[in-house]
Write a protein that holds these residues in place. Structure first.
Motif, PDB file in Angstrom:
ATOM      1  N   THR A  39       0.837  -1.189   0.000  1.00  0.00           N
ATOM      2  CA  THR A  39       0.000   0.000   0.000  1.00  0.00           C
ATOM      3  C   THR A  39       0.880   1.251   0.000  1.00  0.00           C
ATOM      4  O   THR A  39       2.071   1.183   0.311  1.00  0.00           O
ATOM      5  CB  THR A  39      -0.921   0.035   1.246  1.00  0.00           C
ATOM      6  OG1 THR A  39      -0.112   0.232   2.402  1.00  0.00           O
ATOM      7  CG2 THR A  39      -1.746  -1.229   1.372  1.00  0.00           C
ATOM      8  N   ILE A  40       0.275   2.367  -0.307  1.00  0.00           N
ATOM      9  CA  ILE A  40       1.035   3.614  -0.323  1.00  0.00           C
ATOM     10  C   ILE A  40       1.483   3.983   1.086  1.00  0.00           C
ATOM     11  O   ILE A  40       2.549   4.586   1.270  1.00  0.00           O
ATOM     12  CB  ILE A  40       0.229   4.757  -1.001  1.00  0.00           C
ATOM     13  CG1 ILE A  40       1.173   5.926  -1.344  1.00  0.00           C
ATOM     14  CG2 ILE A  40      -0.915   5.226  -0.138  1.00  0.00           C
ATOM     15  CD1 ILE A  40       2.282   5.574  -2.296  1.00  0.00           C
ATOM     16  N   ILE A  41       0.711   3.576   2.083  1.00  0.00           N
ATOM     17  CA  ILE A  41       1.101   3.852   3.475  1.00  0.00           C
ATOM     18  C   ILE A  41       2.402   3.117   3.806  1.00  0.00           C
ATOM     19  O   ILE A  41       3.315   3.686   4.413  1.00  0.00           O
ATOM     20  CB  ILE A  41      -0.027   3.452   4.446  1.00  0.00           C
ATOM     21  CG1 ILE A  41      -1.242   4.347   4.208  1.00  0.00           C
ATOM     22  CG2 ILE A  41       0.433   3.529   5.892  1.00  0.00           C
ATOM     23  CD1 ILE A  41      -2.502   3.877   4.909  1.00  0.00           C
ATOM     24  N   THR A  42       2.507   1.881   3.364  1.00  0.00           N
ATOM     25  CA  THR A  42       3.720   1.092   3.607  1.00  0.00           C
ATOM     26  C   THR A  42       4.918   1.723   2.898  1.00  0.00           C
ATOM     27  O   THR A  42       5.982   1.885   3.506  1.00  0.00           O
ATOM     28  CB  THR A  42       3.527  -0.361   3.120  1.00  0.00           C
ATOM     29  OG1 THR A  42       2.392  -0.918   3.794  1.00  0.00           O
ATOM     30  CG2 THR A  42       4.761  -1.202   3.394  1.00  0.00           C
ATOM     31  N   TYR A  43       4.741   2.083   1.626  1.00  0.00           N
ATOM     32  CA  TYR A  43       5.836   2.713   0.891  1.00  0.00           C
ATOM     33  C   TYR A  43       6.241   4.039   1.521  1.00  0.00           C
ATOM     34  O   TYR A  43       7.426   4.349   1.628  1.00  0.00           O
ATOM     35  CB  TYR A  43       5.464   2.912  -0.579  1.00  0.00           C
ATOM     36  CG  TYR A  43       5.771   1.718  -1.443  1.00  0.00           C
ATOM     37  CD1 TYR A  43       7.064   1.476  -1.890  1.00  0.00           C
ATOM     38  CD2 TYR A  43       4.783   0.822  -1.802  1.00  0.00           C
ATOM     39  CE1 TYR A  43       7.354   0.383  -2.681  1.00  0.00           C
ATOM     40  CE2 TYR A  43       5.053  -0.275  -2.599  1.00  0.00           C
ATOM     41  CZ  TYR A  43       6.350  -0.497  -3.038  1.00  0.00           C
ATOM     42  OH  TYR A  43       6.639  -1.577  -3.822  1.00  0.00           O
ATOM     43  N   SER A  44       5.269   4.828   1.946  1.00  0.00           N
ATOM     44  CA  SER A  44       5.585   6.109   2.585  1.00  0.00           C
ATOM     45  C   SER A  44       6.387   5.888   3.859  1.00  0.00           C
ATOM     46  O   SER A  44       7.346   6.613   4.139  1.00  0.00           O
ATOM     47  CB  SER A  44       4.304   6.886   2.890  1.00  0.00           C
ATOM     48  OG  SER A  44       3.644   7.242   1.692  1.00  0.00           O
ATOM     49  N   ALA A  45       6.011   4.857   4.633  1.00  0.00           N
ATOM     50  CA  ALA A  45       6.746   4.543   5.864  1.00  0.00           C
ATOM     51  C   ALA A  45       8.170   4.091   5.552  1.00  0.00           C
ATOM     52  O   ALA A  45       9.116   4.480   6.245  1.00  0.00           O
ATOM     53  CB  ALA A  45       6.004   3.462   6.653  1.00  0.00           C
ATOM     54  N   LEU A  46       8.328   3.296   4.506  1.00  0.00           N
ATOM     55  CA  LEU A  46       9.666   2.846   4.115  1.00  0.00           C
ATOM     56  C   LEU A  46      10.531   4.020   3.646  1.00  0.00           C
ATOM     57  O   LEU A  46      11.708   4.112   3.994  1.00  0.00           O
ATOM     58  CB  LEU A  46       9.574   1.792   3.014  1.00  0.00           C
ATOM     59  CG  LEU A  46       9.034   0.430   3.427  1.00  0.00           C
ATOM     60  CD1 LEU A  46       8.744  -0.430   2.205  1.00  0.00           C
ATOM     61  CD2 LEU A  46      10.013  -0.268   4.358  1.00  0.00           C
ATOM     62  N   ILE A  47       9.942   4.905   2.862  1.00  0.00           N
ATOM     63  CA  ILE A  47      10.674   6.088   2.388  1.00  0.00           C
ATOM     64  C   ILE A  47      11.065   6.963   3.578  1.00  0.00           C
ATOM     65  O   ILE A  47      12.188   7.468   3.643  1.00  0.00           O
ATOM     66  CB  ILE A  47       9.836   6.858   1.344  1.00  0.00           C
ATOM     67  CG1 ILE A  47       9.771   6.035   0.041  1.00  0.00           C
ATOM     68  CG2 ILE A  47      10.425   8.251   1.084  1.00  0.00           C
ATOM     69  CD1 ILE A  47       8.769   6.549  -0.975  1.00  0.00           C
ATOM     70  N   SER A  48      10.165   7.108   4.527  1.00  0.00           N
ATOM     71  CA  SER A  48      10.459   7.884   5.731  1.00  0.00           C
ATOM     72  C   SER A  48      11.600   7.246   6.527  1.00  0.00           C
ATOM     73  O   SER A  48      12.475   7.949   7.050  1.00  0.00           O
ATOM     74  CB  SER A  48       9.203   8.001   6.594  1.00  0.00           C
ATOM     75  OG  SER A  48       9.444   8.797   7.714  1.00  0.00           O
ATOM     76  N   ALA A  49      11.602   5.921   6.615  1.00  0.00           N
ATOM     77  CA  ALA A  49      12.687   5.225   7.318  1.00  0.00           C
ATOM     78  C   ALA A  49      14.018   5.452   6.602  1.00  0.00           C
ATOM     79  O   ALA A  49      15.052   5.659   7.263  1.00  0.00           O
ATOM     80  CB  ALA A  49      12.384   3.736   7.412  1.00  0.00           C
ATOM     81  N   CYS A  50      14.002   5.446   5.281  1.00  0.00           N
ATOM     82  CA  CYS A  50      15.226   5.730   4.516  1.00  0.00           C
ATOM     83  C   CYS A  50      15.709   7.150   4.794  1.00  0.00           C
ATOM     84  O   CYS A  50      16.910   7.391   4.935  1.00  0.00           O
ATOM     85  CB  CYS A  50      14.973   5.549   3.020  1.00  0.00           C
ATOM     86  SG  CYS A  50      14.747   3.848   2.505  1.00  0.00           S
ATOM     87  N   GLU A  51      14.762   8.079   4.864  1.00  0.00           N
ATOM     88  CA  GLU A  51      15.107   9.479   5.169  1.00  0.00           C
ATOM     89  C   GLU A  51      15.795   9.564   6.521  1.00  0.00           C
ATOM     90  O   GLU A  51      16.843  10.179   6.659  1.00  0.00           O
ATOM     91  CB  GLU A  51      13.830  10.326   5.156  1.00  0.00           C
ATOM     92  CG  GLU A  51      14.047  11.768   5.536  1.00  0.00           C
ATOM     93  CD  GLU A  51      13.640  12.073   6.965  1.00  0.00           C
ATOM     94  OE1 GLU A  51      14.299  12.939   7.578  1.00  0.00           O
ATOM     95  OE2 GLU A  51      12.686  11.474   7.465  1.00  0.00           O
ATOM     96  N   LYS A  52      15.235   8.900   7.502  1.00  0.00           N
ATOM     97  CA  LYS A  52      15.825   8.937   8.850  1.00  0.00           C
ATOM     98  C   LYS A  52      17.188   8.253   8.889  1.00  0.00           C
ATOM     99  O   LYS A  52      18.053   8.623   9.673  1.00  0.00           O
ATOM    100  CB  LYS A  52      14.865   8.310   9.851  1.00  0.00           C
ATOM    101  CG  LYS A  52      13.665   9.210  10.118  1.00  0.00           C
ATOM    102  CD  LYS A  52      12.624   8.514  10.975  1.00  0.00           C
ATOM    103  CE  LYS A  52      11.416   9.356  11.244  1.00  0.00           C
ATOM    104  NZ  LYS A  52      10.900  10.168  10.177  1.00  0.00           N
ATOM    105  N   GLY A  53      17.385   7.270   8.009  1.00  0.00           N
ATOM    106  CA  GLY A  53      18.657   6.552   7.956  1.00  0.00           C
ATOM    107  C   GLY A  53      19.666   7.157   6.997  1.00  0.00           C
ATOM    108  O   GLY A  53      20.737   6.598   6.784  1.00  0.00           O
ATOM    109  N   GLY A  54      19.318   8.293   6.382  1.00  0.00           N
ATOM    110  CA  GLY A  54      20.240   8.963   5.474  1.00  0.00           C
ATOM    111  C   GLY A  54      20.432   8.235   4.151  1.00  0.00           C
ATOM    112  O   GLY A  54      21.454   8.397   3.492  1.00  0.00           O
TER     113      GLY A  54
END
Length: 105
Positions: A1-16
């Protein structure tokens, strides 16, 4: 879902990991039935900011508007930060004015 992808992208952002965030975003765009939303874009713009990729952040900001999405305060904050990090003070100032106008309307 888009919610899952958004969460993954956010995790990547936090991890640089801005490059991985872009890869995930490309997956979203290729996936039938998934449309990036303002949360997806904001997370990706923020990831680009943290990766020093102000041009990509600005291109994504333009893309979301062309898709008919309205930037929210988090989106403006991320793209303004990216421009400031990239030394693009005039662009950052113009975006601040656009954000103020959007709040006023």
């Amino acid at each position: 879902t888009i919610i899952t992808y958004s969460a993954l992208i956010s995790a990547c952002e936090k991890g640089g990991q801005w490059e991985k965030a872009l890869e995930l975003f490309d997956e979203v765009k290729r996936h039938r039935g998934l449309e990036p939303n303002i949360i997806t874009y904001s997370a990706l713009i923020s990831a680009c900011d943290k990766g020093g990729q102000w041009k990509k952040a600005l291109a994504l900001f333009d893309d979301l508007q062309q898709r008919g999405l309205k930037p929210d305060s988090g989106t403006y904050k991320a793209v303004i930060s990216a421009c400031e990090t990239g030394g693009q003070r005039e662009k950052a100032s113009a975006l601040r004015q656009a954000a103020a106008a959007a709040r006023a309307s």
